[in-house]
Design an enzyme around this catalytic site. Sequence first.
Site, short mmCIF file in Angstrom:
data_model
loop_
_atom_site.label_atom_id
_atom_site.label_comp_id
_atom_site.label_asym_id
_atom_site.label_seq_id
_atom_site.Cartn_x
_atom_site.Cartn_y
_atom_site.Cartn_z
N ASN A 1 0.85 -1.20 0.00
CA ASN A 1 0.00 0.00 0.00
C ASN A 1 0.87 1.24 0.00
O ASN A 1 1.94 1.24 0.61
CB ASN A 1 -0.85 0.09 1.28
CG ASN A 1 -1.92 -0.97 1.32
OD1 ASN A 1 -2.45 -1.39 0.29
ND2 ASN A 1 -2.22 -1.43 2.52
N ASP B 1 6.01 -6.04 11.55
CA ASP B 1 6.50 -6.39 10.21
C ASP B 1 8.03 -6.53 10.20
O ASP B 1 8.58 -7.42 9.57
CB ASP B 1 6.07 -5.32 9.20
CG ASP B 1 4.56 -5.32 8.98
OD1 ASP B 1 3.93 -6.37 9.24
OD2 ASP B 1 4.03 -4.28 8.57
N ASP C 1 1.04 4.73 1.65
CA ASP C 1 0.43 5.39 2.81
C ASP C 1 0.47 6.90 2.60
O ASP C 1 1.53 7.48 2.42
CB ASP C 1 1.23 5.06 4.09
CG ASP C 1 1.14 3.59 4.45
OD1 ASP C 1 0.28 2.89 3.89
OD2 ASP C 1 1.95 3.16 5.31
N GLY D 1 8.41 -7.90 24.52
CA GLY D 1 9.10 -8.98 23.82
C GLY D 1 8.18 -10.00 23.19
O GLY D 1 7.11 -9.65 22.70
P1 ADP Z 1 2.55 -5.32 15.98
O1 ADP Z 1 3.30 -4.18 15.40
O2 ADP Z 1 2.23 -6.37 14.98
O3 ADP Z 1 1.37 -4.92 16.80
P2 ADP Z 1 4.12 -5.68 18.42
O4 ADP Z 1 3.68 -4.34 18.85
O5 ADP Z 1 3.85 -6.82 19.32
O6 ADP Z 1 3.55 -6.07 16.98
O7 ADP Z 1 5.69 -5.58 18.13
C1 ADP Z 1 6.41 -6.60 17.53
C2 ADP Z 1 7.79 -6.71 18.13
O8 ADP Z 1 8.47 -5.49 17.93
C3 ADP Z 1 7.79 -6.95 19.61
O9 ADP Z 1 7.69 -8.32 19.91
C4 ADP Z 1 9.13 -6.36 20.00
O10 ADP Z 1 10.17 -7.28 19.75
C5 ADP Z 1 9.29 -5.19 19.07
N1 ADP Z 1 8.79 -3.96 19.74
C6 ADP Z 1 7.60 -3.35 19.58
N2 ADP Z 1 7.49 -2.26 20.35
C7 ADP Z 1 8.64 -2.18 21.04
C8 ADP Z 1 9.17 -1.28 22.01
N3 ADP Z 1 8.45 -0.22 22.46
N4 ADP Z 1 10.41 -1.51 22.49
C9 ADP Z 1 11.14 -2.53 22.07
N5 ADP Z 1 10.70 -3.42 21.15
C10 ADP Z 1 9.48 -3.27 20.64
#
Ligand code: ADP
Length: 635
Positions: A342, A583, A344, A556
């Site tokens: 996409n 992603d 954005d 994590g």
């Molecule tokens: P999505 O973007 O699909 O919602 P998440 O928010 O669970 O997925 O983030 C995916 C991964 O990215 C996490 O498991 C972590 O490893 C990393 N991540 C996301 N946010 C943070 C953060 N604030 N600090 C450190 N790592 C992060």
Amino acid sequence: MTTPRPLVVDTDPGVDDALALVLALRSPELRVELVTTVAGNVPIGAVTDNARRLLALLAGEASPRLVRGAARPLSGRLATAAHVHGEDGLAGLSHLRDGRGAPLYPSAAGPRPGRDAAAAIVASAREHGEALTLVALGPLTNVARALDLDAAAMRGIGRVIVMGGAIAVPGNITAGAEFNFHVDPLAADRVLASGMRVTLVPLDVTRQVRLRWPAVRRALAGRRSLLARALRHVTRELAARREGLVLHDPLAMALAIDPALVASRALPVRVETAGAHARGMSIADRRGLPRGAVPAPTVDVALEVDAGQVLDLVSERVLTRGREARVAPARAADVVVVGSANTDYSVTGPALPRPGETVTDGTLHRGFGGKGANQAVAARRAGARVALAARLGDDEDGERYLAHLRAEGIDTAAVARDRRAASGVALIAVDTHGRNQIAVAPGANARLRPAHLPPAMRQVRAGGVVVAQLEVPLDTVEAAFRAARRAAARTLLNPAPYRPLPQTLVALTDVVVANEVEAAELAGQPVRNVTSARRAAAALVARGFATALVTLGARGVAWHHGTKGGHVRAPEVEAVDTTGAGDSFVGSLAAGLARGEGLVACIEAAVQAAARAVTRAGAQGAGLRRARRSPADSA
Ligand code: ADP
């Protein structure tokens, strides 16, 4: 190079059978162990003679054993197709004379072929089991007899590729029936219901692969061998017709070489054996089953084909080349991503608009998004060779996106362009607190079909990883995962945005990576913290995924595999933009798995990559939506 796979060919040559046989004998991926003949296009004596002649012409290249099979169908009389193939089955080849009046293509000398095809097929099945491929190009009489002899051994064959039937198109011998099934409907029905691992290659796909005379003439130009002259002779009349020479059997054979040339669907298929008007008609039930009904055995039905690739393969190996069969192109991708792309468009303004309201004074940023492309870029940046299967519109957004993917070093052979739908777009409003509202128009993404996959799927290597999300149609994801399984690659599903998954897709998935919301939906239990995430991961494994990962943002990742589970912390970073963190994680994880690293090591590396991404607003793989100034930004 990989070792060639043992192959049995059951055939009734037949013009297109002849091409299929040459293709098999010239393909380094295959080792033809046994050729069995069956009455069909012409009677058994003629087809056996033709097979002997062809093998003799290729002598020195290979010399598989030849065994003669059934002279008539399981019941009723034989009806041939001499009107198509000529009365000798090879367009009159056997009658050609040289200058002195001697036959140009005499019946082959040498030992007479054995006479029990069914027993010979069973012997090969017992010897090679799972490693064996059986390609059946004629009526299924011999194969049905082999099932009578030893059904268990036949069910143990790795792949049984059957040319026959017509699912959603007219037949070619009656309105309803395809020739092979019409000749021996009882045998066809038994084979399809046998529980063997059948790939059915019906007229629906074979009719799309047509060889034309100018192409044959060009390919054979300058070749004077007896075989080249034979090929010129047998193909000429059919290839010169308006509809061309339909490559029914060569397509079936091509699938023994490269299953990814077609997209297929698992369907229960039966054949009408008694009908007065519909004899030999194949009936595929696409209505699904009422709850609680006993499922019928299914076969993989090829329904879409990459015709250009098949024609290239036949032309290169059968017509153009002499002895030196060309080796398949190197499998160049570690990771194949199937998914969305996409553009954005985000406007950052003082506040989010309420319904009916206009907020002005915003600033426009344009960025590259869509989970598929995001993950492809992340995998590429993690060092993998990546191919993306996606669909863009035939518009400026599409043009720009394609150039971007290429600049990232991603293979775009399977990025299709759609003249009827626009490139996918996400319209994003962001306020000064970083809160957002997003409206997505998937456009061409929703029209990514299984037929668009082959240029990418062909590249995935054994041990590679095929990645998908749910922003493209589910049947496309399933087709990709089936092709991955056939190529011995691993499958990784990111079920985002969440929708209920059919169990067929669960069964095709090796690794599932879900965030808290998706994991809670999929597992049907709440996910609030590390403990509940570990429990959800275990529940997902119980549901049929081999490996389950639940990502928890800054907390994590919880994981479960087999009977083991654990948790990997995320490094503490100052998060600037967490959009697309998932992603980055998925792309990096796929790259690690394709390198053959252990699961926990892969998760640890992916957690680092995702953490780096959240510290930056910006280009794809980092913060995806609030793009920093990059060549893609218009603001
Ligand atoms: P999505 O973007 O699909 O919602 P998440 O928010 O669970 O997925 O983030 C995916 C991964 O990215 C996490 O498991 C972590 O490893 C990393 N991540 C996301 N946010 C943070 C953060 N604030 N600090 C450190 N790592 C992060």
